[in-house]
Design a protein around this motif. Sequence first.
Motif, PDB file in Angstrom:
ATOM      1  N   ALA A 315       1.152  -1.264   0.043  1.00 26.25           N
ATOM      2  CA  ALA A 315      -0.047   0.041   0.177  1.00 26.25           C
ATOM      3  C   ALA A 315       0.745   1.286  -0.048  1.00 26.25           C
ATOM      4  O   ALA A 315       1.034   1.873  -0.662  1.00 26.25           O
ATOM      5  N   SER A 316       1.712   1.263   1.292  1.00 29.43           N
ATOM      6  CA  SER A 316       2.690   2.470   0.942  1.00 29.43           C
ATOM      7  C   SER A 316       3.312   2.726  -0.358  1.00 29.43           C
ATOM      8  O   SER A 316       3.763   3.684  -0.789  1.00 29.43           O
ATOM      9  N   VAL A 317       3.720   1.292  -1.058  1.00 26.28           N
ATOM     10  CA  VAL A 317       4.678   1.522  -2.099  1.00 26.28           C
ATOM     11  C   VAL A 317       3.895   2.047  -3.617  1.00 26.28           C
ATOM     12  O   VAL A 317       4.202   3.177  -4.396  1.00 26.28           O
ATOM     13  N   ALA A 318       2.828   1.886  -3.813  1.00 28.30           N
ATOM     14  CA  ALA A 318       1.214   2.088  -4.395  1.00 28.30           C
ATOM     15  C   ALA A 318       1.173   3.532  -4.203  1.00 28.30           C
ATOM     16  O   ALA A 318       0.833   4.293  -4.910  1.00 28.30           O
ATOM     17  N   LYS A 319       1.340   3.836  -3.120  1.00 30.14           N
ATOM     18  CA  LYS A 319       0.476   5.229  -2.661  1.00 30.14           C
ATOM     19  C   LYS A 319       1.533   6.577  -2.719  1.00 30.14           C
ATOM     20  O   LYS A 319       1.732   7.475  -3.093  1.00 30.14           O
ATOM     21  N   CYS A 320       3.212   6.034  -2.979  1.00 33.05           N
ATOM     22  CA  CYS A 320       4.249   6.827  -3.069  1.00 33.05           C
ATOM     23  C   CYS A 320       4.199   7.068  -4.107  1.00 33.05           C
ATOM     24  O   CYS A 320       4.592   8.552  -4.793  1.00 33.05           O
ATOM     25  N   GLU A 324       3.800  10.778  -6.536  1.00 28.72           N
ATOM     26  CA  GLU A 324       4.707  11.760  -7.690  1.00 28.72           C
ATOM     27  C   GLU A 324       3.987  11.244  -8.776  1.00 28.72           C
ATOM     28  O   GLU A 324       4.914  12.070  -9.437  1.00 28.72           O
ATOM     29  N   MET A 325       3.622  10.133  -9.390  1.00 28.12           N
ATOM     30  CA  MET A 325       3.178  10.267 -10.533  1.00 28.12           C
ATOM     31  C   MET A 325       2.052  11.324 -11.278  1.00 28.12           C
ATOM     32  O   MET A 325       2.257  11.672 -11.892  1.00 28.12           O
ATOM     33  N   ALA A 326       1.412  11.518 -10.239  1.00 28.02           N
ATOM     34  CA  ALA A 326       0.363  12.525 -10.667  1.00 28.02           C
ATOM     35  C   ALA A 326       1.603  14.017 -10.503  1.00 28.02           C
ATOM     36  O   ALA A 326       0.362  14.669 -11.414  1.00 28.02           O
ATOM     37  N   LYS A 327       1.577  14.337  -9.861  1.00 28.28           N
ATOM     38  CA  LYS A 327       2.334  15.291  -9.654  1.00 28.28           C
ATOM     39  C   LYS A 327       3.393  15.702 -11.056  1.00 28.28           C
ATOM     40  O   LYS A 327       3.203  16.760 -11.521  1.00 28.28           O
ATOM     41  N   GLN A 368       5.594   8.343   3.727  1.00 28.62           N
ATOM     42  CA  GLN A 368       5.566   6.819   2.508  1.00 28.62           C
ATOM     43  C   GLN A 368       7.075   5.803   3.093  1.00 28.62           C
ATOM     44  O   GLN A 368       6.934   4.815   2.893  1.00 28.62           O
ATOM     45  N   ARG A 369       7.853   6.405   2.446  1.00 29.71           N
ATOM     46  CA  ARG A 369       9.438   6.116   2.145  1.00 29.71           C
ATOM     47  C   ARG A 369      10.280   5.450   3.328  1.00 29.71           C
ATOM     48  O   ARG A 369      10.649   4.529   3.594  1.00 29.71           O
TER      49      ARG A 369
END
Length: 388
Positions: A315-320, A324-327, A368-369
């Motif tokens: 979950a944390s990998v996907a969120k992080c 950053e992808m969306a930005k 998240q990191r």
Amino acid sequence: MFDLTEEQRALKDLAARLAAERYAPHALEWDTARQHLPDSERLRLGELGLLGLTLPEEHGGGGRPLIDALIVLEELAKASPVAAWPVFEACTGPARVLDLFGTAEQQKRFLPDVVAGRSTIAVAISEPDAGSAATDATTTARIDGDEVVVTGTKRWCSGAGYAEHYLVYARFSGARGARGMGAVIVDKSAPGLSFGAQEALMGFRGIGSADLVFEDVRVPVDNVIVPEGGFARLFTAFSIERLGNATMSLAIGQAALDRAARYVRERKQFGREIAEFQLVQAALADMVMQVAAARLLIAQAAAGAGTAAPVPLDASVAKCFANEMAKRVSDLAIQLHGGYGYTAEYELERLHRDAHGWALAGGTTNIQRTRIASEYLGRRFDQRATAG
């Protein structure tokens, strides 16, 4: 591995049609006016069964796996985050805390109204001096006989002032850190609860955000969802919420990519489509790769979750990554549109503003990191300074 079933495709088509016909035409208006989703539309989402996808069947929900809710969430969020917000809160947010940890009586009391669209539960965690360090919270929940007395201030509560109920994370005793923490539901109409002015946020316009001020607010002790010392259990719910958050970011990336792909084939400069230029192709290729990677990470985490919660690391990998992808992708879409990308009319600046919001909500990318490293190494890292 991640092919949709026939039922999931039908669900996706339903959400896509609803988004295109009812929500996309109003997205710019809602953002500009900071307008909350009309109650009639929330009821419509309930009537269509989209608010109870992951909630128990005995309370009117669908009992479906998490991935089904994420499919719907993406389609709605590509049109407008305002329209997607009730689904986010019901299927991946605070309502899932009741689903996971609430008693049968609590679930019966709150969940049917959530499923039907008659009410929304918002979450109140952060405080003026407790953001990423959530366990530094000073809001207290003192048990007094058959009541709980809540005192303190919460900040950055999305949906504050609009939601009918609030899942408040508070300190039930003087025990330090997570040991004294728990969660209690407070009704919007509870005496002693007041709301600050709506924040003028960079993004998330129409969702709403405000302070909650609790002045000896008394609620029934039966409203305690997670008792003192249960804060660690709530990380299960946080993992579900993080996939919802990641999917909202995915929707931004996909919407920005779709708009850019259409524009570069329509826009002509120097006598030809700008899609013919290699730098444009390179930017578009980066966008495609970033969106595809985020989608796979989310799908992998959701597939492992089933009807429960994903693995925290996944979950944390996907969120992080999705945050950053969306930005990055929304920024590239603005660049590919040139001056038009800088205008509100093309809505790319709205997507970019919202992308930054999702990267802050639900645990920043830096947090998240830290969690990713912690989960991967199987170690807990205390961020607090120790005495020298």
